[in-house]
Each structure stands twice: as structure tokens, then as C-alpha cells.
Scaffold this motif. Structure first.
Motif, short mmCIF file in Angstrom:
data_model
loop_
_atom_site.label_atom_id
_atom_site.label_comp_id
_atom_site.label_asym_id
_atom_site.label_seq_id
_atom_site.Cartn_x
_atom_site.Cartn_y
_atom_site.Cartn_z
N CYS A 54 0.86 -1.18 0.00
CA CYS A 54 0.00 0.00 0.00
C CYS A 54 0.90 1.23 0.00
O CYS A 54 2.09 1.15 0.31
N MET A 55 0.34 2.35 -0.40
CA MET A 55 1.13 3.57 -0.57
C MET A 55 0.42 4.78 0.03
O MET A 55 -0.81 4.82 0.06
N VAL A 56 1.21 5.73 0.48
CA VAL A 56 0.71 7.06 0.81
C VAL A 56 1.65 8.05 0.14
O VAL A 56 2.88 7.93 0.26
N ILE A 57 1.08 9.00 -0.60
CA ILE A 57 1.88 10.00 -1.33
C ILE A 57 1.50 11.37 -0.81
O ILE A 57 0.31 11.69 -0.65
N GLY A 58 2.50 12.20 -0.55
CA GLY A 58 2.24 13.57 -0.10
C GLY A 58 1.69 14.43 -1.22
O GLY A 58 1.48 13.97 -2.34
N ASN A 89 -2.18 13.23 -6.94
CA ASN A 89 -0.97 12.40 -7.06
C ASN A 89 -1.30 10.92 -7.05
O ASN A 89 -0.70 10.13 -7.79
N ALA A 90 -2.26 10.53 -6.21
CA ALA A 90 -2.65 9.12 -6.13
C ALA A 90 -3.24 8.65 -7.46
O ALA A 90 -2.95 7.54 -7.93
N LEU A 91 -4.06 9.49 -8.10
CA LEU A 91 -4.64 9.12 -9.39
C LEU A 91 -3.57 9.00 -10.46
O LEU A 91 -3.63 8.11 -11.32
#
Length: 243
Positions: A54-58, A89-91
Motif C-alpha cells: 500500500c502507498m501514501v503519497i504527499g 498524485n494518487a490518481l
């Protein structure tokens, strides 16, 4: 960590935290599609090892809430704008990953059903079990919390074994290595030392949340091609933050 074979790892589920700035390449702002694709390939290579990601992007490449607040904008509004930047950013990352054939879900803490799923923990866990990459967007859904805190929160909720924080340097230093050639890199550092020495790993609430749940943080360079996969296999240079 497993040593030696770059195709094996002891990790089953991890969270990758990257800054929004990591997506802008050499530009001073916005998204740089070749850079986004390069990072997507790093994620794909790790998924091919059998690791659930899983990811989290600022959102700092588009809008940083704290900076907006410093310029006179009301803090809550500025933070919500920052959260929306993380969705963009997630898209972009989802598009790059799906272009490589990697099934991906963007899961937003702020409801926007036309573009992302709402955050439901059990559903997100099921996506991971089905080997889909989950990108958690919009932070925690609350102002005054950073994406570092969101990453630590989601990593705990998803029962990840570690947070991998991709940065521009290959670990945690006693001072900024970009400005100080004599900066010393730590191989390992404790949560308490990070807080006491104000080491720039994550913000204090994220470090404290990781410490309280004994969640290791691996800090490594995202600029090193194949670095993410190598670190998971126990190779390369990194700093491990733990108890």
C-alpha cells in the motif's frame, strides 16, 4: 530481512511513503510523468516478489497546507487543499501502475466516489489480499495531520510489517547531507532518538504512533534504480528506525 537473494524477502505486507516532491522530477512543481512511471516500475518490481503493497503519497508538489497557512490562508482550508493535492498524485500513480498491468485502488479519506473508493478498512485489507496496490489518499481526512501521520495510521490499520519511506537520501543523517558534507548516516536509530534529536524522518506524531505500535520505519533513497526491491531483500544502504 532476508539476505542475499534479491528475489526473496521476509516481508509480506509493507507501506511505501513518498513525498509529493518525489513525483516532480527535476521540475519545480507538479507531476513529471516519466518520474511517476519510474516509481511505478519500482512498485511493480516489489509486487512481483509477492509482497502486498500500500502507498501514501504527499501533496507538496502541488500544494502544501502549512505553506498556504503561513501565507495567511486559514489553516483548516489550506490543509484540505493539501489533501486534495494528494488525491491528484494518487490518481497519477494509479494510472502509471495500471499502465504496467498492476491492479490498483485509490482509497480516499474524503469521500469523492466518482474518482476514488471511500476508506473502509476491511475492504482495503481484502484488496491487499487480492494483490492489488492500495493508494491511500487525502491523508487522515482531518486537518492538522500530515501524510506522515496518515501513512503510520494506515500501516497500523493494514497490519503492515514496516513503513518504507523513500527519500532523496539513503537514510537518516545527523544533519542535512545536502548542505553538510560531514553529515553522519545512522544504520539504525531509535524512535526516542529521532524525537529527542529532531531527526527529519517523519513528524513527531507519526514517530510516536510508530513507536507505540512497534512499527519499524525503513528510510532509503528512492532515486536509486531498483533500490526499493533491493532494500526489501536486505541489500543496499538504508536506516532502520525501531525501538
Amino acid at each position: 530481512m532476508a539476505q542475499g537473494d534479491e528475489h526473496t524477502t521476509t516481508f509480506k505486507r509493507v507501506l511505501l511513503k513518498i513525498s509529493g516532491e518525489a513525483l516532480m522530477g527535476d521540475q519545480g512543481y507538479g507531476l513529471h510523468p516519466p518520474t511517476v512511471e519510474r516509481i511505478a516500475r519500482e512498485v511493480q518490481s516489489v509486487q512481483e516478489m509477492g509482497v502486498e503493497i500500500c502507498m501514501v503519497i504527499g501533496g507538496g508538489n502541488i500544494f502544501r497546507g502549512l505553506a498556504g497557512s503561513a501565507q495567511g490562508m486559514e489553516r483548516t482550508t489550506a490543509d484540505y487543499m493539501g489533501m486534495l493535492a494528494t488525491v491528484m498524485n494518487a490518481l497519477a500513480m494509479q494510472s502509471a501502475l495500471e499502465g504496467l498491468g498492476v491492479y490498483t485502488r485509490v482509497i480516499s479519506a474524503i469521500r469523492m466516489d466518482e474518482v476514488a473508493e471511500p476508506y473502509i478498512r476491511r475492504r482495503a485489507v481484502r484488496h491487499l489480499e487480492k494483490k492489488r496496490v492500495c493508494i491511500f489518499a487525502a491523508g487522515t481526512g482531518n486537518p492538522y495531520f500530515t501524510t506522515d501521520t496518515a501513512a503510520t495510521l494506515r500501516a497500523n490499520e493494514m497490519a503492515c510489517e514496516a513503513i518504507f519511506k523513500g527519500t532523496k537520501v539513503d537514510g537518516v543523517y545527523d544533519k542535512d547531507p545536502m548542505q553538510h558534507p560531514d553529515a553522519v548516516r545512522y544504520d539504525e536509530v531509535s524512535y526516542d532518538d529521532c524525537l529527542a534529536k529532531h531527526l527529519k524522518v517523519m513528524d513527531a506524531s507519526a514517530i510516536a504512533l510508530a513507536r507505540d505500535n512497534n512499527l519499524p520505519i525503513i528510510v532509503f533513497s528512492l532515486d536509486e534504480p531498483g533500490g526499493f526491491r533491493g532494500i526489501l531483500a536486505g541489500k543496499g544502504t538504508y536506516t532502520k528506525v525501531h525501538g
